[in-house]
Design an enzyme around this catalytic site. Structure first.
Site, short mmCIF file in Angstrom:
data_model
loop_
_atom_site.label_atom_id
_atom_site.label_comp_id
_atom_site.label_asym_id
_atom_site.label_seq_id
_atom_site.Cartn_x
_atom_site.Cartn_y
_atom_site.Cartn_z
N ASP A 1 4.08 36.69 -8.29
CA ASP A 1 4.92 36.76 -9.48
C ASP A 1 4.03 36.80 -10.71
O ASP A 1 2.80 36.61 -10.62
CB ASP A 1 5.81 35.49 -9.49
CG ASP A 1 6.96 35.56 -10.47
OD1 ASP A 1 7.13 36.60 -11.14
OD2 ASP A 1 7.67 34.55 -10.56
N CYS B 1 17.53 36.55 -6.74
CA CYS B 1 17.32 35.13 -7.06
C CYS B 1 18.11 34.71 -8.29
O CYS B 1 18.47 35.52 -9.14
CB CYS B 1 15.83 34.89 -7.28
SG CYS B 1 15.42 33.15 -7.06
O1 LIG Z 1 14.48 32.13 -12.19
C1 LIG Z 1 14.03 31.08 -12.65
O2 LIG Z 1 14.51 30.57 -13.65
C2 LIG Z 1 12.89 30.41 -11.98
C3 LIG Z 1 12.57 29.12 -12.35
C4 LIG Z 1 11.52 28.47 -11.74
C5 LIG Z 1 10.77 29.10 -10.76
C6 LIG Z 1 11.08 30.40 -10.40
C7 LIG Z 1 12.13 31.08 -10.99
N1 LIG Z 1 12.47 32.35 -10.64
C8 LIG Z 1 11.67 33.22 -9.85
O3 LIG Z 1 10.93 34.07 -10.69
C9 LIG Z 1 10.66 35.29 -10.02
C10 LIG Z 1 10.85 36.54 -10.84
O4 LIG Z 1 11.76 36.42 -11.79
P1 LIG Z 1 12.09 37.62 -12.80
O5 LIG Z 1 12.71 38.72 -11.97
O6 LIG Z 1 10.82 38.04 -13.46
O7 LIG Z 1 13.06 37.00 -13.73
C11 LIG Z 1 11.51 35.30 -8.80
O8 LIG Z 1 10.65 34.98 -7.73
C12 LIG Z 1 12.46 34.16 -8.97
O9 LIG Z 1 12.67 33.59 -7.72
#
Ligand SMILES: O=C(O)c1ccccc1N[C@@H]1O[C@H](COP(=O)(O)O)[C@@H](O)[C@H]1O
Length: 200
Positions: free
Chosen positions: A124, A6
């Site tokens: 998450d 992502c």
């Molecule tokens: O990545 C972003 O900035 C974000 C912004 C708003 C909603 C979701 C976002 N990201 C999502 O967050 C999780 C995990 O992220 P991380 O690996 O802990 O950085 C993932 O599902 C992204 O899609």
């Protein structure tokens, strides 16, 4: 093991995720250091082969607005991130988008994928996209069912242990495959996908 990468922002990021073997690639369409304008996301999504799911990620906006952003970005799925109720997913049901319900254990007690009409459930940390890990032992009391993805602070070094602990259907990563915040590291993308697949 289904793997989503992502927060990609450049053609090189897309190529790295495709070559690494990602199943889904996400583009953040709302407030974030990784945010893309829909037109920029559309250009990147167009370069993704058909067998890989393109996902627009939205948080903090009304569901209808998130749906329009995803359509403008030309992605095939919308990941609605946050404490959205069932009605929000009902509103989106008529759109030509597959739906991902992204939430945390602090925000929902409904842990069956598909309960709100979504195709995938994503669990998450409460601070999305922060790279913060959460206590996977909480899943001992609340076992998700069906096609669900684990996210939150995963990286190439911890994803195997997280899979062993949580037994998800898939995993999702953003911060853990970056060199600095918002900048993807292509070697880490390759390492993450390989580690997730090897653990499965
Ligand atoms: O990545 C972003 O900035 C974000 C912004 C708003 C909603 C979701 C976002 N990201 C999502 O967050 C999780 C995990 O992220 P991380 O690996 O802990 O950085 C993932 O599902 C992204 O899609």
């Amino acid at each position: 093991m289904y793997v989503k990468v992502c927060g990609v922002r450049t053609p090189g990021d897309v190529a790295a995720a495709v070559e690494a073997g990602a199943d889904a690639i996400g583009f953040v369409l709302t407030e974030s250091v990784r945010r893309l304008e829909p037109a920029a996301a559309r250009e990147l999504a167009a370069a993704v082969p058909e067998h890989i799911l393109t996902v627009g990620v939205a948080a903090g906006v009304p569901a209808a607005e998130a749906g329009q952003l995803a359509l403008a970005a030309g992605v095939r799925a919308l990941q609605l991130h946050g404490p959205y109720p069932r009605e929000a997913f009902d509103e989106l049901a008529g759109l030509p988008l597959r739906l991902v319900r992204a939430t945390s254990l602090d925000e929902t007690a409904e842990l069956t994928a598909g309960a709100y009409g979504e195709e995938l459930l994503l669990l998450d940390s409460p601070v999305a996209g922060s790279g913060a890990q959460w206590d996977l032992a909480r899943l001992n009391q609340a076992a998700p069912q069906g096609h669900w993805l684990l996210a939150g602070g995963l990286n190439p070094d911890n994803v195997a242990a997280a899979i062993t602990a949580a037994r998800p259907w898939g995993v999702d990563v953003s911060s853990g495959v970056e060199s600095t915040r918002g900048v993807k590291d292509h070697a880490r993308i390759r390492a993450f996908v390989a580690a997730a697949r090897a653990a499965a």
